[in-house]
Design a protein around this motif. Sequence first.
Motif, mmCIF file in Angstrom:
data_model
loop_
_atom_site.group_PDB
_atom_site.id
_atom_site.type_symbol
_atom_site.label_atom_id
_atom_site.label_comp_id
_atom_site.label_asym_id
_atom_site.label_seq_id
_atom_site.Cartn_x
_atom_site.Cartn_y
_atom_site.Cartn_z
ATOM 1 N N ARG A 1 -15.271 45.008 113.753
ATOM 2 C CA ARG A 1 -14.479 46.376 114.076
ATOM 3 C C ARG A 1 -14.508 46.597 115.592
ATOM 4 N NH1 ARG A 1 -17.338 49.160 110.792
ATOM 5 N NH2 ARG A 1 -16.432 47.995 108.848
ATOM 6 N N GLU A 2 -15.712 46.527 115.976
ATOM 7 C CA GLU A 2 -15.821 47.211 117.351
ATOM 8 C C GLU A 2 -15.256 46.227 118.475
ATOM 9 O OE1 GLU A 2 -19.468 47.433 120.710
ATOM 10 O OE2 GLU A 2 -20.107 47.588 118.626
ATOM 11 N N LEU A 3 -15.202 44.788 118.123
ATOM 12 C CA LEU A 3 -14.347 44.134 119.072
ATOM 13 C C LEU A 3 -12.927 44.369 118.851
ATOM 14 C CD1 LEU A 3 -14.462 41.275 120.720
ATOM 15 C CD2 LEU A 3 -14.215 40.033 118.761
ATOM 16 N N SER A 4 -12.360 44.704 117.549
ATOM 17 C CA SER A 4 -10.956 44.849 117.437
ATOM 18 C C SER A 4 -10.639 46.392 118.191
ATOM 19 C CB SER A 4 -10.408 44.909 115.891
ATOM 20 O OG SER A 4 -11.123 45.984 115.459
ATOM 21 N N GLN A 5 -11.602 47.278 118.176
ATOM 22 C CA GLN A 5 -11.331 48.640 118.764
ATOM 23 C C GLN A 5 -11.221 48.323 120.310
ATOM 24 O OE1 GLN A 5 -10.581 51.464 117.406
ATOM 25 N NE2 GLN A 5 -10.701 50.358 115.532
ATOM 26 N N HIS A 6 -12.025 47.564 120.825
ATOM 27 C CA HIS A 6 -11.985 47.165 122.486
ATOM 28 C C HIS A 6 -10.428 46.322 122.501
ATOM 29 C CE1 HIS A 6 -15.818 48.524 123.424
ATOM 30 N NE2 HIS A 6 -16.426 47.779 122.628
ATOM 31 N N GLN A 7 -10.004 45.484 121.730
ATOM 32 C CA GLN A 7 -8.869 44.831 121.994
ATOM 33 C C GLN A 7 -7.690 45.719 121.736
ATOM 34 O OE1 GLN A 7 -8.848 41.866 123.353
ATOM 35 N NE2 GLN A 7 -11.171 42.026 123.508
ATOM 36 N N LEU A 8 -7.749 46.730 121.105
ATOM 37 C CA LEU A 8 -6.383 47.503 120.454
ATOM 38 C C LEU A 8 -5.577 47.953 121.691
ATOM 39 C CD1 LEU A 8 -4.957 48.309 117.739
ATOM 40 C CD2 LEU A 8 -6.305 50.289 117.964
ATOM 41 N N PRO A 9 -6.310 48.616 122.758
ATOM 42 C CA PRO A 9 -5.399 49.140 123.755
ATOM 43 C C PRO A 9 -4.667 47.964 124.472
ATOM 44 C CG PRO A 9 -7.701 49.938 123.930
ATOM 45 C CD PRO A 9 -7.494 49.073 122.869
ATOM 46 N N ILE A 10 -5.354 46.946 124.587
ATOM 47 C CA ILE A 10 -4.739 45.654 125.509
ATOM 48 C C ILE A 10 -3.526 45.126 124.466
ATOM 49 C CG2 ILE A 10 -5.153 43.267 125.978
ATOM 50 C CD1 ILE A 10 -7.961 43.880 126.343
ATOM 51 N N TRP A 11 -3.614 44.984 123.052
ATOM 52 C CA TRP A 11 -2.437 44.636 122.449
ATOM 53 C C TRP A 11 -1.251 45.685 122.323
ATOM 54 C CZ3 TRP A 11 -1.485 40.077 120.663
ATOM 55 C CH2 TRP A 11 -2.725 39.172 120.566
ATOM 56 N N ARG A 12 -1.599 47.067 122.389
ATOM 57 C CA ARG A 12 -0.607 47.939 122.459
ATOM 58 C C ARG A 12 0.147 47.968 123.696
ATOM 59 N NH1 ARG A 12 -4.317 52.935 119.977
ATOM 60 N NH2 ARG A 12 -3.687 52.429 117.757
ATOM 61 N N SER A 13 -0.618 47.568 124.904
ATOM 62 C CA SER A 13 -0.014 47.527 126.209
ATOM 63 C C SER A 13 0.812 46.265 125.982
ATOM 64 C CB SER A 13 -1.132 47.420 127.108
ATOM 65 O OG SER A 13 -0.379 47.176 128.457
ATOM 66 N N VAL A 14 0.496 45.161 125.601
ATOM 67 C CA VAL A 14 1.411 43.879 125.559
ATOM 68 C C VAL A 14 2.669 44.316 124.813
ATOM 69 C CG1 VAL A 14 1.374 41.656 124.886
ATOM 70 C CG2 VAL A 14 -0.527 42.282 126.069
ATOM 71 N N ARG A 15 2.433 45.013 123.606
ATOM 72 C CA ARG A 15 3.744 45.353 122.527
ATOM 73 C C ARG A 15 4.585 46.091 123.387
ATOM 74 N NH1 ARG A 15 2.293 48.811 117.778
ATOM 75 N NH2 ARG A 15 2.360 50.281 119.441
ATOM 76 N N ARG A 16 3.990 47.145 124.311
ATOM 77 C CA ARG A 16 4.927 48.167 124.853
ATOM 78 C C ARG A 16 5.849 47.351 125.897
ATOM 79 N NH1 ARG A 16 0.883 52.152 124.617
ATOM 80 N NH2 ARG A 16 -0.148 51.131 126.443
#
Length: 186
Positions: free
Chosen positions: A127-142
């Motif tokens: 869960r913590e790892l995914s929270q760290h990765q979430l901003p990166i995935w959002r940026s890539v998606r944008r």
Amino acid sequence: MASTQRIIKKYPNRRLYDTEVSRYITLDHVRQLVIANEDFTIVDKRSGRDITRSILLQVISEQEEGGDPIFRTEILRHIIRFYGDSMQGAMSSYLELSLELFNEQQAQFRERLRRLLGANNPLAALRELSQHQLPIWRSVRREFLANLDRRDTRPPEDDAESDISSDTTGAGQSNTPQTGDASNQD
């Protein structure tokens, strides 16, 4: 560390008696002692001779017969060939050092994994790892969606120019298929 080493006695009736817990034990109990890293010696009750190796070989044999063996047939053949060979001592030392190194590497791997996953809670670590990765995935998606929007809003003449520039026939015509008869063309 205990002041005295645990003694297991093997009686003539082939039963093993653990003097520390004052009861008879099985080969599986001996295996559990090894897994628990307990230090013990097995002695023959009649002769007083140390037979620990012999009993440990019986434990290995029992484990090899039971399920998924560690020693394939070819490995056993190689080991047997070393008995009586001038390299027997070297082979013994090599196997011992190799197992020590393997155990050290395994312990290091487990420690790294434990630190990565947290104190026995892998879901929290993920869960913590995914929270760290979430901003990166959002940026890539944008960025991906923005690039799609730019591509879709490009003027049509840009598409025509790119089609003409990529024409390999040299005729300067568009690669888009023509419909209808020849009288409809300019």
